[in-house]
Each structure stands twice: as structure tokens, then as C-alpha cells.
Design a protein around this motif. Sequence first.
Motif, PDB file in Angstrom:
ATOM      1  N   ALA A 163     -30.674 -19.251  24.323  1.00  0.00           N
ATOM      2  CA  ALA A 163     -30.241 -19.346  25.722  1.00  0.00           C
ATOM      3  C   ALA A 163     -29.265 -20.509  25.903  1.00  0.00           C
ATOM      4  CB  ALA A 163     -31.450 -19.528  26.635  1.00  0.00           C
ATOM      5  N   GLY A 164     -29.553 -21.631  25.230  1.00  0.00           N
ATOM      6  CA  GLY A 164     -28.650 -22.770  25.311  1.00  0.00           C
ATOM      7  C   GLY A 164     -27.311 -22.482  24.665  1.00  0.00           C
ATOM      8  N   VAL A 165     -27.320 -21.788  23.544  1.00  0.00           N
ATOM      9  CA  VAL A 165     -26.082 -21.445  22.850  1.00  0.00           C
ATOM     10  C   VAL A 165     -25.225 -20.491  23.696  1.00  0.00           C
ATOM     11  CG1 VAL A 165     -25.144 -20.216  20.850  1.00  0.00           C
ATOM     12  CG2 VAL A 165     -26.981 -21.880  20.541  1.00  0.00           C
ATOM     13  N   ILE A 166     -25.864 -19.523  24.322  1.00  0.00           N
ATOM     14  CA  ILE A 166     -25.117 -18.601  25.189  1.00  0.00           C
ATOM     15  C   ILE A 166     -24.474 -19.362  26.340  1.00  0.00           C
ATOM     16  CG2 ILE A 166     -25.369 -16.682  26.815  1.00  0.00           C
ATOM     17  CD1 ILE A 166     -27.545 -15.566  24.915  1.00  0.00           C
ATOM     18  N   SER A 167     -25.213 -20.292  26.946  1.00  0.00           N
ATOM     19  CA  SER A 167     -24.639 -21.111  28.020  1.00  0.00           C
ATOM     20  C   SER A 167     -23.456 -21.923  27.506  1.00  0.00           C
ATOM     21  CB  SER A 167     -25.704 -22.060  28.595  1.00  0.00           C
ATOM     22  OG  SER A 167     -26.699 -21.339  29.289  1.00  0.00           O
ATOM     23  N   TYR A 168     -23.572 -22.422  26.285  1.00  0.00           N
ATOM     24  CA  TYR A 168     -22.465 -23.179  25.693  1.00  0.00           C
ATOM     25  C   TYR A 168     -21.220 -22.305  25.587  1.00  0.00           C
ATOM     26  CZ  TYR A 168     -19.546 -25.396  22.176  1.00  0.00           C
ATOM     27  OH  TYR A 168     -18.464 -25.932  21.502  1.00  0.00           O
ATOM     28  N   PHE A 169     -21.371 -21.108  25.036  1.00  0.00           N
ATOM     29  CA  PHE A 169     -20.206 -20.248  24.863  1.00  0.00           C
ATOM     30  C   PHE A 169     -19.620 -19.790  26.205  1.00  0.00           C
ATOM     31  CE2 PHE A 169     -21.819 -19.475  20.444  1.00  0.00           C
ATOM     32  CZ  PHE A 169     -20.695 -19.994  19.803  1.00  0.00           C
ATOM     33  N   ARG A 170     -20.430 -19.737  27.219  1.00  0.00           N
ATOM     34  CA  ARG A 170     -19.923 -19.405  28.549  1.00  0.00           C
ATOM     35  C   ARG A 170     -19.243 -20.596  29.220  1.00  0.00           C
ATOM     36  NH1 ARG A 170     -21.334 -14.761  31.193  1.00  0.00           N
ATOM     37  NH2 ARG A 170     -20.952 -15.817  33.165  1.00  0.00           N
ATOM     38  N   GLY A 171     -19.328 -21.762  28.606  1.00  0.00           N
ATOM     39  CA  GLY A 171     -18.705 -22.946  29.175  1.00  0.00           C
ATOM     40  C   GLY A 171     -19.588 -23.674  30.168  1.00  0.00           C
TER      41      GLY A 171
ATOM     42  N   GLU B  62     -19.139 -19.464  36.575  1.00  0.00           N
ATOM     43  CA  GLU B  62     -18.992 -20.816  36.053  1.00  0.00           C
ATOM     44  C   GLU B  62     -17.647 -21.425  36.455  1.00  0.00           C
ATOM     45  OE1 GLU B  62     -22.009 -18.882  33.411  1.00  0.00           O
ATOM     46  OE2 GLU B  62     -20.079 -18.300  34.259  1.00  0.00           O
ATOM     47  N   ARG B  63     -16.646 -20.551  36.600  1.00  0.00           N
ATOM     48  CA  ARG B  63     -15.314 -21.054  36.954  1.00  0.00           C
ATOM     49  C   ARG B  63     -15.103 -21.082  38.462  1.00  0.00           C
ATOM     50  NH1 ARG B  63     -12.429 -21.860  32.651  1.00  0.00           N
ATOM     51  NH2 ARG B  63     -10.473 -22.003  33.798  1.00  0.00           N
ATOM     52  N   THR B  64     -15.548 -20.046  39.153  1.00  0.00           N
ATOM     53  CA  THR B  64     -15.288 -19.989  40.603  1.00  0.00           C
ATOM     54  C   THR B  64     -16.178 -20.939  41.392  1.00  0.00           C
ATOM     55  OG1 THR B  64     -16.862 -18.162  40.869  1.00  0.00           O
ATOM     56  CG2 THR B  64     -14.555 -17.579  40.471  1.00  0.00           C
ATOM     57  N   LEU B  65     -17.375 -21.216  40.888  1.00  0.00           N
ATOM     58  CA  LEU B  65     -18.306 -22.078  41.622  1.00  0.00           C
ATOM     59  C   LEU B  65     -18.405 -23.469  41.013  1.00  0.00           C
ATOM     60  CD1 LEU B  65     -21.178 -19.526  42.292  1.00  0.00           C
ATOM     61  CD2 LEU B  65     -19.343 -20.193  43.830  1.00  0.00           C
ATOM     62  N   LEU B  66     -18.905 -23.538  39.791  1.00  0.00           N
ATOM     63  CA  LEU B  66     -19.174 -24.834  39.195  1.00  0.00           C
ATOM     64  C   LEU B  66     -17.910 -25.603  38.844  1.00  0.00           C
ATOM     65  CD1 LEU B  66     -22.129 -23.745  36.909  1.00  0.00           C
ATOM     66  CD2 LEU B  66     -22.272 -24.970  39.070  1.00  0.00           C
ATOM     67  N   LEU B  67     -16.982 -24.959  38.154  1.00  0.00           N
ATOM     68  CA  LEU B  67     -15.769 -25.656  37.752  1.00  0.00           C
ATOM     69  C   LEU B  67     -14.953 -26.088  38.955  1.00  0.00           C
ATOM     70  CD1 LEU B  67     -13.869 -26.647  35.580  1.00  0.00           C
ATOM     71  CD2 LEU B  67     -12.869 -24.362  35.467  1.00  0.00           C
TER      72      LEU B  67
ATOM     73  N   TYR C 266     -21.893 -26.132  30.255  1.00  0.00           N
ATOM     74  CA  TYR C 266     -22.430 -27.179  29.384  1.00  0.00           C
ATOM     75  C   TYR C 266     -23.628 -27.905  29.994  1.00  0.00           C
ATOM     76  CZ  TYR C 266     -17.957 -26.199  27.203  1.00  0.00           C
ATOM     77  OH  TYR C 266     -16.887 -25.558  26.630  1.00  0.00           O
ATOM     78  N   ILE C 267     -23.694 -27.957  31.300  1.00  0.00           N
ATOM     79  CA  ILE C 267     -24.858 -28.572  31.945  1.00  0.00           C
ATOM     80  C   ILE C 267     -26.117 -27.783  31.595  1.00  0.00           C
ATOM     81  CG2 ILE C 267     -25.954 -29.188  34.127  1.00  0.00           C
ATOM     82  CD1 ILE C 267     -23.177 -29.538  35.321  1.00  0.00           C
ATOM     83  N   SER C 268     -26.061 -26.467  31.790  1.00  0.00           N
ATOM     84  CA  SER C 268     -27.222 -25.627  31.484  1.00  0.00           C
ATOM     85  C   SER C 268     -27.542 -25.648  29.992  1.00  0.00           C
ATOM     86  CB  SER C 268     -26.970 -24.186  31.937  1.00  0.00           C
ATOM     87  OG  SER C 268     -26.901 -24.111  33.343  1.00  0.00           O
ATOM     88  N   ALA C 269     -26.515 -25.627  29.158  1.00  0.00           N
ATOM     89  CA  ALA C 269     -26.737 -25.656  27.711  1.00  0.00           C
ATOM     90  C   ALA C 269     -27.458 -26.934  27.299  1.00  0.00           C
ATOM     91  CB  ALA C 269     -25.402 -25.539  26.977  1.00  0.00           C
ATOM     92  N   TYR C 270     -27.005 -28.059  27.820  1.00  0.00           N
ATOM     93  CA  TYR C 270     -27.593 -29.349  27.452  1.00  0.00           C
ATOM     94  C   TYR C 270     -29.041 -29.456  27.928  1.00  0.00           C
ATOM     95  CZ  TYR C 270     -28.079 -34.411  26.919  1.00  0.00           C
ATOM     96  OH  TYR C 270     -28.512 -35.662  26.567  1.00  0.00           O
ATOM     97  N   LEU C 271     -29.271 -29.117  29.192  1.00  0.00           N
ATOM     98  CA  LEU C 271     -30.626 -29.221  29.737  1.00  0.00           C
ATOM     99  C   LEU C 271     -31.588 -28.240  29.073  1.00  0.00           C
ATOM    100  CD1 LEU C 271     -29.823 -29.689  33.542  1.00  0.00           C
ATOM    101  CD2 LEU C 271     -30.734 -31.410  31.960  1.00  0.00           C
ATOM    102  N   THR C 272     -31.057 -27.135  28.573  1.00  0.00           N
ATOM    103  CA  THR C 272     -31.888 -26.162  27.864  1.00  0.00           C
ATOM    104  C   THR C 272     -32.256 -26.659  26.465  1.00  0.00           C
ATOM    105  OG1 THR C 272     -30.871 -24.312  29.067  1.00  0.00           O
ATOM    106  CG2 THR C 272     -31.995 -23.786  26.997  1.00  0.00           C
ATOM    107  N   LEU C 273     -31.313 -27.281  25.787  1.00  0.00           N
ATOM    108  CA  LEU C 273     -31.525 -27.670  24.393  1.00  0.00           C
ATOM    109  C   LEU C 273     -32.233 -29.011  24.227  1.00  0.00           C
ATOM    110  CD1 LEU C 273     -28.081 -26.563  22.910  1.00  0.00           C
ATOM    111  CD2 LEU C 273     -30.288 -25.446  22.563  1.00  0.00           C
ATOM    112  N   VAL C 274     -32.099 -29.913  25.187  1.00  0.00           N
ATOM    113  CA  VAL C 274     -32.685 -31.251  25.046  1.00  0.00           C
ATOM    114  C   VAL C 274     -34.185 -31.212  24.729  1.00  0.00           C
ATOM    115  CG1 VAL C 274     -33.425 -33.236  26.421  1.00  0.00           C
ATOM    116  CG2 VAL C 274     -31.021 -32.731  26.218  1.00  0.00           C
TER     117      VAL C 274
END
Length: 255
Positions: free
Chosen positions: A58-66, A222-227, A68-76
Motif C-alpha cells: 500500500a505504501g509503495v502504491i502511494s509512492y508511485f502515485r506521488g 493527488e494533483r487537483t487537491l493535495l498538490l 508521499y505523505i501517505s506512503a511515508y505514514l504507511t511505511l514508518v
Amino acid sequence: MADYRNLRELVTGARPEEQRVLLAIEDITMSPRMRALQQKGRFEVFPIFRGCASIIEAGVISYFRGNYISAYLTLVPVIEGVTLRWMGYTGRGKKPDFRKIKRFVASSYRRQPCPGNPLFHEVYVNVADKILREHLFRPSGEGDAHSHFNRHLAAHLLSDSHFGTKENCVRLCLLLDVMSELYIYETYCQDPRFYLRGEEIQKEYEGYVQAFINRADSSAPERTLLLAKDANNHFESNASPFRCASGQDAAQVKR
């Protein structure tokens, strides 16, 4: 060996630049193929990783989607979870003292005085131990970790520091890979990664590539809202958002 020589030249150069070193590590570590190999050949196979395998993915998928907040909090939390399983903790009874968790990797020689590939084992132990003690598991009262790479900061949101970065996600995946390597050296188990056939990683590989391609879509949330709301580069916002770990664009990766 070429990757090693490239990294050595970057690190030992007259003016080593951390960003260039990180990009070189990203090229090696974060390609869709490498993440698929690690997922199917190690994280879903080795007992200490197996219970966290879906969380890692799940963290890796978030990473590839860009994202990074979700990826980091998932993997920590996975780092501590894997360490606890390695220590034999099953979730029952008193959890091991955190000081023992923090020093677990450094005590590898006590568990296995004759590790496989002793030279690499020593390098990996030293690297992982330094990352864990001085950064990821560093007590908040002892100062800031490098680039805010710290579990306590992320778990309790102690400040507004920007820890959910692409670079920190790469650091987490690299740390997981190093831990999986140490597990092989300690246990003398075979590395299932080298026995995988192409079709056995195809599903994961294609899924990661698709996640990477989706982030190039201007309508992706991820681009229209978060970015759009983040002016501090939590997400990749450079002129070319299509670069993947190998330096290729999305169309090249798909092919």
C-alpha cells in the motif's frame, strides 16, 4: 557492480551532493521491477515481513502515485513491526523495551556470529543501525533527525516539519531492503527473489507502472487537491512529473 561504482564516485567525489546520491539510490531501489521483486520474492515470503506485506505494498502504491505523505505514514510503522516480529514478539504480553528494539539490528552478531557474506553483512548492519539510532528512532528530546526522518515526529505530529517527502520514502524502502538482506545473512535461507519467473511479478509490476502513469493525469486527486494546496513540495511538482526511478517517462515505462 556498475551501480556500486557510480555510488562510490558520487560519495567520494570532491563535493558529494546528497541529492545526486539519493537520485542514484532511487534509480536502483524504486523502479517498478525492483519493488515487484522485493514484494513477491521477500516481503510476501519471509516470516518477519509477511504480516506487513500488504501494508508495504500500500505504501509503495502511494509512492508511485506521488502521494508521499501517505506512503511515508504507511511505511514508518512497518520498520518497528518487522523488528518486533524478528525479535519473536507475537503481540501478546509486554512489548520489548524500545531501547532493545532500537539496538536490535546492531546486535546481529550475537544472534549469528557467522553470518553469510560477512563483509556485506557488516556494511548493512552499520548502515541500518546508524539510520535507526541516529534518525528514525531518535528520541525527540535529542534534537532533529536528518530531513525530519523520524517515526516519533510522524506518529505524534510534534511540529509542522515536512517529513512526508519523496526522499524519506526512498529511505524507508531502502531500509526495508537492507533489513531483508540482513535476514538472509542471519538465517542462511535462500533468496526466493532469484527464483522468480517473469510472470510471477507481472501483476505487481504492471500495477506499480499503472499507479505511476495515473499520477501524470492532471485530474488525479493527488494533483487537483493535495498538490494544488501544497506549496512546500510534499508532492513532486517539478517541470517533469513523469520521471520514474529509471529516468524514463510514463510512456516508456508502459512499453
